[in-house]
Enzyme design. Structure first.
Site, short mmCIF file in Angstrom:
data_model
loop_
_atom_site.label_atom_id
_atom_site.label_comp_id
_atom_site.label_asym_id
_atom_site.label_seq_id
_atom_site.Cartn_x
_atom_site.Cartn_y
_atom_site.Cartn_z
N ASP A 1 1.58 12.30 1.06
CA ASP A 1 0.75 11.19 0.63
C ASP A 1 -0.68 11.45 1.11
O ASP A 1 -1.25 12.49 0.80
CB ASP A 1 1.33 9.87 1.16
CG ASP A 1 0.92 8.67 0.33
OD1 ASP A 1 -0.23 8.60 -0.09
OD2 ASP A 1 1.76 7.78 0.11
N ASN B 1 -6.26 6.12 -7.33
CA ASN B 1 -5.40 6.19 -6.16
C ASN B 1 -6.27 6.56 -4.96
O ASN B 1 -7.22 5.85 -4.65
CB ASN B 1 -4.26 7.18 -6.40
CG ASN B 1 -3.08 6.94 -5.49
OD1 ASN B 1 -2.73 5.80 -5.20
ND2 ASN B 1 -2.45 8.00 -5.02
N ASP C 1 3.35 4.58 -14.44
CA ASP C 1 4.74 5.01 -14.53
C ASP C 1 4.96 6.39 -13.92
O ASP C 1 6.04 6.97 -14.06
CB ASP C 1 5.24 4.98 -15.98
CG ASP C 1 4.51 5.99 -16.89
OD1 ASP C 1 3.66 6.75 -16.38
OD2 ASP C 1 4.82 6.02 -18.09
#
Length: 304
Positions: A202, A106, A124
């Protein structure tokens, strides 16, 4: 905070635009589209508007990009790290999650010493499935932290004594004591817990005054926090899902904010037609810290 102006900067939306980084040497903005498997390089015109975009595609989801000091770029992508030269030639570096299809890289960034940190998450979004890795200067890879859910925004204070890391899965902005020579982190503490339903921290960036700018996924805003975690400012955006931010431009005083359009229905997209694009915010009254390049070993095209 002074009066500011939010403008749409990029023309074409990404599915999940992320990870803006200002490459000061080349005066270009780097960002990625995770789901589009692309890295973008954008140059600015004299008025600060986007002048030209060059796109490099790779064969896996790409979470973050950093310029390499010797030329080219290092990506946190798929199960590990990639090197991409200026012509788009791709070579694998360390692959700490090689063979796994349930997780991907990420967000990531380079520390002041030039090591590239990248964290993973499960597709997931399983709690605790993420790991934070550090790509060392010799090209080896170190496991730094396990048990993360969605490893996200990472940055360092102006004096490099503190490292910040977001975990979007827990909604927390974490702070650590950082030892530059060794890269060791310690004294973990939660600086901010975002407790708005559905809203999570984020990507992040740090300004020269030590302010921590955090993009709020599903929050339609970027928050600026003090090093003690207190909220200093809120910048509203015309999109629901800002993903990350970075200061750039000739004066390093424009805040570039990436955003996402993935999983938004037709009604949501009609209300926010610019979702997935990059925004530029001027007039914030602060400058960002320079984007650190990766200073480690990188291959040459002749090594292929």
């Amino acid at each position: 905070m002074t009066a500011h102006e939010v403008k749409v900067w990029s023309a074409t939306p990404g599915l999940l635009s992320e990870g803006p980084r200002w490459h000061e040497e080349r005066q270009e903005l780097l960002w990625v589209d995770i789901l589009g498997r692309q890295m973008h390089r954008g140059t600015l015109g004299p008025d600060g508007a986007l002048e030209h975009v060059e796109t490099i595609s790779v064969d896996r989801h790409v979470g973050a990009v950093a310029p390499a000091a010797g030329g080219g770029y290092v990506l946190a992508a798929g199960p590990g790290f990639l090197f991409v030269d200026d012509a788009g030639w791709v070579r694998e570096l360390a692959q700490p999650e090689d063979g796994r299809t349930d997780v991907r890289m990420n967000d990531g960034a380079c520390d002041p010493q030039g090591r590239f940190w990248g964290g993973t998450m499960a597709y997931d979004e399983s709690p605790g499935a993420g790991t934070l890795f550090r790509l060392e200067l010799d090209g080896s890879c170190t496991t730094v932290l396990t048990g993360l859910s969605i490893s996200n925004g990472i940055g360092w204070s102006p004096d490099a004594s503190t490292m910040y890391l977001n975990d979007s899965g827990t909604g927390c902005v974490e702070a650590f004591r950082f030892d530059g020579p060794s890269g060791a982190i310690s004294d973990r503490r939660t600086l901010v817990h975002v407790d708005q339903p559905g809203v999570v921290p984020d990507g992040l960036t740090i300004d020269e005054e030590g302010g921590i700018w955090v993009a709020l996924w599903n929050g339609g805003a970027v928050h600026r926090y003090a090093p003690d975690g207190s909220l200093l400012a809120t910048v509203q955006l015309p999109v629901q899902r800002p993903t990350s931010c970075a200061f750039g431009g000739p004066g390093r005083d424009t805040l570039f904010v990436t955003s996402a359009r993935t999983d938004l229905d037709e009604d949501a997209l009609a209300r926010q037609p610019h979702a997935g694009k990059v925004f530029a915010i001027d007039g914030l009254g602060v400058r960002g810290l320079p984007c650190m390049p990766y200073r480690g070993r990188t291959p040459r095209s002749s090594d292929c």
